[in-house]
Design an enzyme around this catalytic site. Structure first.
Site, PDB file in Angstrom:
ATOM      1  N   ILE A 161     -12.616  13.694  14.373  1.00  0.00           N
ATOM      2  CA  ILE A 161     -11.168  13.515  14.363  1.00  0.00           C
ATOM      3  C   ILE A 161     -10.486  14.741  14.129  1.00  0.00           C
ATOM      4  CG2 ILE A 161      -9.581  12.932  12.515  1.00  0.00           C
ATOM      5  CD1 ILE A 161     -11.861  10.889  11.243  1.00  0.00           C
ATOM      6  N   ARG A 242      -9.950  12.782   2.225  1.00  0.00           N
ATOM      7  CA  ARG A 242     -10.595  12.286   0.971  1.00  0.00           C
ATOM      8  C   ARG A 242      -9.710  13.050  -0.091  1.00  0.00           C
ATOM      9  NH1 ARG A 242     -12.054   8.658   2.964  1.00  0.00           N
ATOM     10  NH2 ARG A 242     -14.210   7.653   2.860  1.00  0.00           N
ATOM     11  N   GLU A 271      -7.429   7.676  -6.537  1.00  0.00           N
ATOM     12  CA  GLU A 271      -6.901   6.329  -5.987  1.00  0.00           C
ATOM     13  C   GLU A 271      -7.395   5.112  -6.743  1.00  0.00           C
ATOM     14  OE1 GLU A 271      -7.491   8.203  -1.622  1.00  0.00           O
ATOM     15  OE2 GLU A 271      -7.969   6.090  -1.876  1.00  0.00           O
ATOM     16  N   HIS A 289      -3.897   5.323   1.702  1.00  0.00           N
ATOM     17  CA  HIS A 289      -5.047   5.454   2.290  1.00  0.00           C
ATOM     18  C   HIS A 289      -5.031   4.522   3.603  1.00  0.00           C
ATOM     19  CE1 HIS A 289      -9.449   6.743   1.717  1.00  0.00           C
ATOM     20  NE2 HIS A 289      -9.320   6.486   2.812  1.00  0.00           N
TER      21      HIS A 289
HETATM   22  C1  GLV Z   1     -11.462   5.907   5.521  1.00  0.00           C
HETATM   23  O1  GLV Z   1     -11.275   6.974   4.588  1.00  0.00           O
HETATM   24  C2  GLV Z   1     -12.612   6.148   5.946  1.00  0.00           C
HETATM   25  O2  GLV Z   1     -13.472   7.156   5.521  1.00  0.00           O
HETATM   26  O3  GLV Z   1     -13.067   5.468   7.050  1.00  0.00           O
END
Ligand code: GLV
Length: 339
Positions: A161, A242, A271, A289
């Site tokens: 990512i 996170r 959360e 999220h």
């Molecule tokens: C989302 O937070 C994931 O871990 O896919």
């Protein structure tokens, strides 16, 4: 005729994905989104062969205690800090997650938060919707934000990512620095246009700092008061990883006191509760999220979770070969015990 294996789906899911599971299994799917207590999870998991779980379902040794039946838990997310993998492995339960299918959507969303935080999109929209524009005599020098182009983007955690976030920076003509446990191969660094620096250097140089690291014990408060103090007061922090990686109270204090210009947050320490101080600030963009929540990607995640259950329980085209297992070695032990 032997009974079909039983699968519990802990949250509402796309009907076609549920239908796929129902081809092979007796499916018990929750129709309403809600949190399950540890007792409820324990009870539900005791009565099924597999479960598709959300990130709010915490499975640990206590939840698994005495469970002789469960073989698979498929997590709807790439992160799996809600699962105690050691406890699952000890209990002979295969765990899976949903890597890769969400990389590009989450990388897109990092940019949504960077842009929104830098250009004050949330605050401006709230102001407009509150009816302040007519009669406000909005000035030429009102609503000034920060440019992205030409600035330095810092990425903490350079997995797939992070690399997606970096690749997009070329379009904004940004310099990209990253910090990671290990250095990326030269060709990947070149493709991302990114250079490795120490964490201290990253904090010092980044105009935009994006967090994309997994949540582990060591990463708790990786960005706390001492780290925030090393950042530029003009910097923007984005967390798409996170909650808990950032000390939310320390962040709120830095934003309130002008020690950090702005932040974009998709994840929070507690959360779905958001630190009350963050809720009072206009220089932070807050999202519930949703970084992976594009139509295509959430469907792909749900399908991948289902594929893992189907294959792990010995059905479908790749029976016995779940695509994204986290502890594949447990399957070898099934023949002896749980098969
Ligand atoms: C989302 O937070 C994931 O871990 O896919």
């Amino acid at each position: 005729m032997t009974a079909k294996p039983k699968v519990w789906v802990s949250r509402p899911l796309f009907p076609d994905v549920l239908a796929r599971l129902a081809q092979y299994f007796d499916v018990d799917a929750e129709a309403v989104e809600r949190r399950h207590s540890a007792e409820e999870l324990k009870r539900k998991l005791a009565g099924v062969d597999a479960a598709v779980l959300g990130l709010t379902d915490r499975v640990d040794a206590a939840v698994l205690e005495g469970n002789q039946r469960l073989r698979v838990v498929a997590n709807l997310g790439v992160g799996f800090n809600n699962l105690d993998i050691d406890a699952l492995t000890r209990a002979g339960v295969l765990a899976s997650n949903t890597p890769d299918v969400l990389n590009e959507s989450v990388a897109d969303f990092a940019w949504a938060l960077m842009l929104a935080a830098a250009r004050r999109v949330g605050a401006a929209e709230r102001w407009l919707r509150a009816g302040h524009w007519p009669g406000s005599h909005m000035r030429f020098d009102d609503w000034l934000g920060l440019d992205l182009h030409g600035r330095t983007l810092g990425i903490l955690g350079m997995g797939r990512i992070g690399r997606g976030v970096a690749r997009r920076a070329a379009g904004f003509d940004m310099r990209v620095l990253y910090h990671n446990r290990s250095r990326l191969p030269d060709e990947v660094e070149r493709e991302c246009g990114a250079a490795l620096v120490s964490k201290a250097e990253l904090l010092r140089q980044a105009d935009f700092l994006v967090l994309v690291l997994p949540f582990t014990r060591e990463n708790r408060h990786a960005i706390g008061a001492p780290e925030l103090a090393q950042m530029k007061p003009s910097a923007v922090l984005v967390n798409i990883a996170r909650g808990g990686i950032v000390d939310d109270a320390a962040l709120a204090a830095a934003l309130r006191e002008g020690r950090l210009a702005a932040a974009g947050l998709d994840v929070f320490e507690d959360e779905p509760n958001v630190h009350p101080d963050l809720l009072t600030l206009d220089n932070v963009v807050l999202c519930p999220h949703i970084a992976s929540a594009s139509e295509e990607t959430r469907r792909a995640m749900a399908s991948l979770a289902a594929d893992n259950v189907v294959a792990a329980l010995g059905y479908g085209e790749v029976a016995g070969k779940p695509p994204t297992p986290l502890n594949p070695a447990v399957m070898a032990r099934w023949t002896a015990s749980k098969a």
